[in-house]
Design a protein around this motif. Structure first.
Motif, PDB file in Angstrom:
ATOM      1  N   SER A  85       8.410   2.227  -7.887  1.00  0.00           N
ATOM      2  CA  SER A  85       8.176   1.297  -8.741  1.00  0.00           C
ATOM      3  C   SER A  85       8.002  -0.073  -8.334  1.00  0.00           C
ATOM      4  O   SER A  85       7.400  -1.122  -9.056  1.00  0.00           O
ATOM      5  CB  SER A  85       9.341   1.398 -10.020  1.00  0.00           C
ATOM      6  OG  SER A  85      10.643   1.151  -9.177  1.00  0.00           O
ATOM      7  N   THR A  86       8.697  -0.453  -7.127  1.00  0.00           N
ATOM      8  CA  THR A  86       8.376  -1.866  -6.463  1.00  0.00           C
ATOM      9  C   THR A  86       8.473  -1.629  -5.202  1.00  0.00           C
ATOM     10  O   THR A  86       8.906  -0.527  -4.310  1.00  0.00           O
ATOM     11  CB  THR A  86       9.910  -2.605  -6.741  1.00  0.00           C
ATOM     12  OG1 THR A  86      10.952  -1.975  -6.308  1.00  0.00           O
ATOM     13  CG2 THR A  86      10.176  -2.507  -8.315  1.00  0.00           C
ATOM     14  N   ALA A  87       8.168  -2.598  -4.308  1.00  0.00           N
ATOM     15  CA  ALA A  87       8.062  -2.836  -2.967  1.00  0.00           C
ATOM     16  C   ALA A  87       9.305  -2.831  -2.433  1.00  0.00           C
ATOM     17  O   ALA A  87       9.661  -2.483  -1.355  1.00  0.00           O
ATOM     18  CB  ALA A  87       7.315  -3.872  -2.372  1.00  0.00           C
ATOM     19  N   THR A  88      10.217  -3.285  -3.144  1.00  0.00           N
ATOM     20  CA  THR A  88      11.750  -3.454  -2.591  1.00  0.00           C
ATOM     21  C   THR A  88      12.240  -1.992  -2.461  1.00  0.00           C
ATOM     22  O   THR A  88      12.820  -1.784  -1.386  1.00  0.00           O
ATOM     23  CB  THR A  88      12.676  -4.185  -3.845  1.00  0.00           C
ATOM     24  OG1 THR A  88      12.200  -5.663  -3.696  1.00  0.00           O
ATOM     25  CG2 THR A  88      14.069  -4.171  -3.119  1.00  0.00           C
ATOM     26  N   MET A  89      12.024  -1.060  -3.411  1.00  0.00           N
ATOM     27  CA  MET A  89      12.450   0.414  -3.379  1.00  0.00           C
ATOM     28  C   MET A  89      11.807   0.977  -1.904  1.00  0.00           C
ATOM     29  O   MET A  89      12.724   1.589  -1.232  1.00  0.00           O
ATOM     30  CB  MET A  89      11.875   1.252  -4.410  1.00  0.00           C
ATOM     31  CG  MET A  89      12.141   2.646  -4.274  1.00  0.00           C
ATOM     32  SD  MET A  89      11.442   3.360  -5.779  1.00  0.00           S
ATOM     33  CE  MET A  89      12.257   5.057  -5.659  1.00  0.00           C
ATOM     34  N   THR A  90      10.555   0.599  -1.616  1.00  0.00           N
ATOM     35  CA  THR A  90       9.745   1.131  -0.354  1.00  0.00           C
ATOM     36  C   THR A  90      10.402   0.715   0.906  1.00  0.00           C
ATOM     37  O   THR A  90      10.623   1.349   1.738  1.00  0.00           O
ATOM     38  CB  THR A  90       8.496   0.847  -0.539  1.00  0.00           C
ATOM     39  OG1 THR A  90       7.841   1.419  -1.794  1.00  0.00           O
ATOM     40  CG2 THR A  90       7.657   1.307   0.738  1.00  0.00           C
TER      41      THR A  90
ATOM     42  N   ALA B  89       0.858  -1.255  -0.163  1.00  0.00           N
ATOM     43  CA  ALA B  89      -0.012  -0.033  -0.001  1.00  0.00           C
ATOM     44  C   ALA B  89       0.899   1.265  -0.167  1.00  0.00           C
ATOM     45  O   ALA B  89       0.489   2.151  -0.691  1.00  0.00           O
ATOM     46  CB  ALA B  89      -1.043  -0.011   1.230  1.00  0.00           C
ATOM     47  N   VAL B  90       2.079   1.231   0.828  1.00  0.00           N
ATOM     48  CA  VAL B  90       2.903   2.422   0.794  1.00  0.00           C
ATOM     49  C   VAL B  90       3.751   2.466  -0.477  1.00  0.00           C
ATOM     50  O   VAL B  90       3.600   3.721  -0.918  1.00  0.00           O
ATOM     51  CB  VAL B  90       4.003   2.257   1.985  1.00  0.00           C
ATOM     52  CG1 VAL B  90       4.754   3.365   2.056  1.00  0.00           C
ATOM     53  CG2 VAL B  90       3.007   2.262   3.385  1.00  0.00           C
ATOM     54  N   GLN B  91       3.737   1.415  -1.146  1.00  0.00           N
ATOM     55  CA  GLN B  91       4.461   1.569  -2.509  1.00  0.00           C
ATOM     56  C   GLN B  91       3.461   2.039  -3.467  1.00  0.00           C
ATOM     57  O   GLN B  91       4.034   3.286  -4.086  1.00  0.00           O
ATOM     58  CB  GLN B  91       4.963   0.323  -2.898  1.00  0.00           C
ATOM     59  CG  GLN B  91       5.412   0.219  -4.155  1.00  0.00           C
ATOM     60  CD  GLN B  91       4.935  -1.135  -5.113  1.00  0.00           C
ATOM     61  OE1 GLN B  91       4.805  -2.238  -4.454  1.00  0.00           O
ATOM     62  NE2 GLN B  91       5.049  -0.943  -6.485  1.00  0.00           N
ATOM     63  N   VAL B  92       2.345   2.091  -3.429  1.00  0.00           N
ATOM     64  CA  VAL B  92       1.270   2.440  -4.424  1.00  0.00           C
ATOM     65  C   VAL B  92       1.285   3.992  -4.212  1.00  0.00           C
ATOM     66  O   VAL B  92       1.156   4.832  -4.973  1.00  0.00           O
ATOM     67  CB  VAL B  92       0.100   1.688  -4.530  1.00  0.00           C
ATOM     68  CG1 VAL B  92      -0.939   2.198  -5.358  1.00  0.00           C
ATOM     69  CG2 VAL B  92       0.614   0.095  -5.132  1.00  0.00           C
ATOM     70  N   ILE B  93       0.882   4.279  -3.100  1.00  0.00           N
ATOM     71  CA  ILE B  93       0.525   5.587  -2.405  1.00  0.00           C
ATOM     72  C   ILE B  93       1.753   6.444  -2.898  1.00  0.00           C
ATOM     73  O   ILE B  93       1.601   7.660  -3.347  1.00  0.00           O
ATOM     74  CB  ILE B  93       0.255   5.821  -1.269  1.00  0.00           C
ATOM     75  CG1 ILE B  93      -1.101   5.216  -0.917  1.00  0.00           C
ATOM     76  CG2 ILE B  93      -0.085   7.014  -0.611  1.00  0.00           C
ATOM     77  CD1 ILE B  93      -1.467   4.602   0.541  1.00  0.00           C
TER      78      ILE B  93
END
Length: 86
Positions: A39-44, A31-35
């Motif tokens: 580009s990826t959950a890994t980046m988040t 959810a945090v990634q999208v908001i």
């Protein structure tokens, strides 16, 4: 549900504040990634993973206290049956 990232201000401090508030509120990494528009959950996780660790402990502290139950007794094998020779 929104399909595009939030169009909020993009300064680094504002983004970090938004991430912190989302994580503290219990948002999962996806959810945090999208908001935030990553580009990826890994980046988040690379940027804010340490906050998820804190959020886990904070969430655990909010859980109600559950008294520990005693472990059930082991089931004992039945003794010899009446009328058997064993």
């Amino acid at each position: 549900p929104r399909s595009q990232p939030c169009s909020c201000p993009r300064s680094a401090k504002v983004t970090q504040l938004r991430a912190s508030l989302l994580i503290a509120a219990g948002a999962d990494v996806k959810a945090v990634q999208v908001i935030l528009g990553h580009s990826t959950a890994t980046m988040t996780m690379d940027l804010y993973g340490h906050l998820f660790s804190e959020a886990t402990w904070q969430a655990m502290e909010r859980l109600p206290v559950i008294p520990l139950m005693q472990a059930p007794r082991a089931i004992e094998p039945p003794g010899p049956r009446a009328g058997s020779s064993g």
